[in-house]
Design a protein around this motif. Sequence first.
Motif, PDB file in Angstrom:
ATOM      1  N   SER A  65      91.365 -35.622  26.201  1.00 25.94           N
ATOM      2  CA  SER A  65      92.219 -36.366  25.270  1.00 25.94           C
ATOM      3  C   SER A  65      93.686 -36.231  25.651  1.00 25.94           C
ATOM      4  CB  SER A  65      92.007 -35.883  23.832  1.00 25.94           C
ATOM      5  OG  SER A  65      90.713 -36.201  23.384  1.00 25.94           O
ATOM      6  N   VAL A  66      94.096 -35.042  26.019  1.00 20.16           N
ATOM      7  CA  VAL A  66      95.477 -34.826  26.477  1.00 20.16           C
ATOM      8  C   VAL A  66      95.738 -35.657  27.731  1.00 20.16           C
ATOM      9  CG1 VAL A  66      97.105 -33.130  27.424  1.00 20.16           C
ATOM     10  CG2 VAL A  66      95.705 -32.549  25.424  1.00 20.16           C
ATOM     11  N   THR A  86      96.087 -43.430  20.178  1.00 21.34           N
ATOM     12  CA  THR A  86      95.491 -43.207  18.857  1.00 21.34           C
ATOM     13  C   THR A  86      94.204 -42.413  18.969  1.00 21.34           C
ATOM     14  OG1 THR A  86      96.466 -45.272  18.064  1.00 21.34           O
ATOM     15  CG2 THR A  86      94.660 -44.354  16.760  1.00 21.34           C
ATOM     16  N   GLY A  87      93.340 -42.787  19.897  1.00 19.92           N
ATOM     17  CA  GLY A  87      92.080 -42.069  20.075  1.00 19.92           C
ATOM     18  C   GLY A  87      92.300 -40.616  20.457  1.00 19.92           C
ATOM     19  N   GLY A  88      93.205 -40.387  21.403  1.00 14.02           N
ATOM     20  CA  GLY A  88      93.496 -39.011  21.817  1.00 14.02           C
ATOM     21  C   GLY A  88      94.043 -38.172  20.680  1.00 14.02           C
ATOM     22  N   LEU A  89      94.944 -38.756  19.907  1.00  7.62           N
ATOM     23  CA  LEU A  89      95.525 -38.020  18.778  1.00  7.62           C
ATOM     24  C   LEU A  89      94.507 -37.767  17.670  1.00  7.62           C
ATOM     25  CD1 LEU A  89      99.079 -39.608  18.583  1.00  7.62           C
ATOM     26  CD2 LEU A  89      98.467 -37.288  19.323  1.00  7.62           C
ATOM     27  N   SER A 142      86.562 -37.617  14.907  1.00 10.48           N
ATOM     28  CA  SER A 142      85.943 -37.697  16.233  1.00 10.48           C
ATOM     29  C   SER A 142      85.339 -39.070  16.477  1.00 10.48           C
ATOM     30  CB  SER A 142      84.845 -36.637  16.377  1.00 10.48           C
ATOM     31  OG  SER A 142      85.372 -35.349  16.238  1.00 10.48           O
ATOM     32  N   LEU A 143      84.712 -39.632  15.453  1.00  3.87           N
ATOM     33  CA  LEU A 143      84.137 -40.968  15.578  1.00  3.87           C
ATOM     34  C   LEU A 143      85.233 -42.012  15.755  1.00  3.87           C
ATOM     35  CD1 LEU A 143      81.601 -42.697  15.610  1.00  3.87           C
ATOM     36  CD2 LEU A 143      81.757 -42.826  13.107  1.00  3.87           C
ATOM     37  N   ALA A 144      86.311 -41.882  14.995  1.00  6.26           N
ATOM     38  CA  ALA A 144      87.445 -42.804  15.143  1.00  6.26           C
ATOM     39  C   ALA A 144      88.050 -42.678  16.538  1.00  6.26           C
ATOM     40  CB  ALA A 144      88.499 -42.534  14.074  1.00  6.26           C
ATOM     41  N   ALA A 146      86.501 -41.801  19.281  1.00  5.08           N
ATOM     42  CA  ALA A 146      85.585 -42.466  20.211  1.00  5.08           C
ATOM     43  C   ALA A 146      85.758 -43.981  20.144  1.00  5.08           C
ATOM     44  CB  ALA A 146      84.140 -42.076  19.903  1.00  5.08           C
ATOM     45  N   ALA A 147      85.855 -44.524  18.943  1.00  7.48           N
ATOM     46  CA  ALA A 147      86.011 -45.959  18.781  1.00  7.48           C
ATOM     47  C   ALA A 147      87.302 -46.463  19.415  1.00  7.48           C
ATOM     48  CB  ALA A 147      85.963 -46.342  17.297  1.00  7.48           C
ATOM     49  N   PHE A 148      88.409 -45.797  19.143  1.00  2.52           N
ATOM     50  CA  PHE A 148      89.686 -46.206  19.732  1.00  2.52           C
ATOM     51  C   PHE A 148      89.666 -46.080  21.258  1.00  2.52           C
ATOM     52  CE2 PHE A 148      91.493 -45.807  15.441  1.00  2.52           C
ATOM     53  CZ  PHE A 148      92.261 -46.959  15.401  1.00  2.52           C
ATOM     54  N   LEU A 149      89.010 -45.053  21.760  1.00  2.00           N
ATOM     55  CA  LEU A 149      88.947 -44.869  23.217  1.00  2.00           C
ATOM     56  C   LEU A 149      88.074 -45.935  23.864  1.00  2.00           C
ATOM     57  CD1 LEU A 149      88.799 -40.999  23.109  1.00  2.00           C
ATOM     58  CD2 LEU A 149      90.668 -42.363  24.090  1.00  2.00           C
ATOM     59  N   VAL A 150      87.007 -46.350  23.188  1.00  2.00           N
ATOM     60  CA  VAL A 150      86.204 -47.459  23.708  1.00  2.00           C
ATOM     61  C   VAL A 150      87.049 -48.736  23.738  1.00  2.00           C
ATOM     62  CG1 VAL A 150      84.256 -48.985  23.183  1.00  2.00           C
ATOM     63  CG2 VAL A 150      83.950 -46.499  23.125  1.00  2.00           C
ATOM     64  N   ILE A 151      87.794 -48.973  22.675  1.00  2.00           N
ATOM     65  CA  ILE A 151      88.692 -50.131  22.633  1.00  2.00           C
ATOM     66  C   ILE A 151      89.679 -50.077  23.790  1.00  2.00           C
ATOM     67  CG2 ILE A 151      90.562 -51.227  21.315  1.00  2.00           C
ATOM     68  CD1 ILE A 151      88.940 -50.384  18.757  1.00  2.00           C
TER      69      ILE A 151
END
Length: 156
Positions: A65-66, A86-89, A142-144, A146-151
């Motif tokens: 994430s970092v 956003t996903g990392g944070l 964690s789910l959020a 994952a979702a932002f990182l997929v986006i």
Amino acid sequence: MTPLVFTTAIGAALVSGIFYAFSTFVMQAFARLIPREGIAAMQSINVVVINPLFFLAFFGTGLLSVATIVASVLPGTAVSLAPALTGGLFYIVGCIGVTIVGNVPLNERLAKVDPDDAEAESLWNLYLSRWTLWNHVRTAASLAAAAFLVIATVTA
């Protein structure tokens, strides 16, 4: 950079799934046990969870994430800034941060109680509600993440 962000998303989803299991049935099952049995079971889990495979998923995803956050702010990396950041944070603050501030102190307090002590039942009832509430938060975070990182991977 897409493999980095995608791998981070997979890690966040994996960790979210672990926490989801606790929120949806593990803690409910423990609540159905007599307090000394629930306490002993959770104390055992809190010892066993300290292992390289869980740490790889939990803290490894934190490190990824970092790296994802850094990659998102560097020019020319082709990582979508807003969703990757956003996903990392979400993962770092909502998962690791909440674990450190919310769940770990409760685990440490539970570790010190003798399941047969008079105070054990009241501590267990408090533990069940507060630990599970914090677990819901880190599950959602964690789910959020994952979702932002997929986006971020599909908009790169």
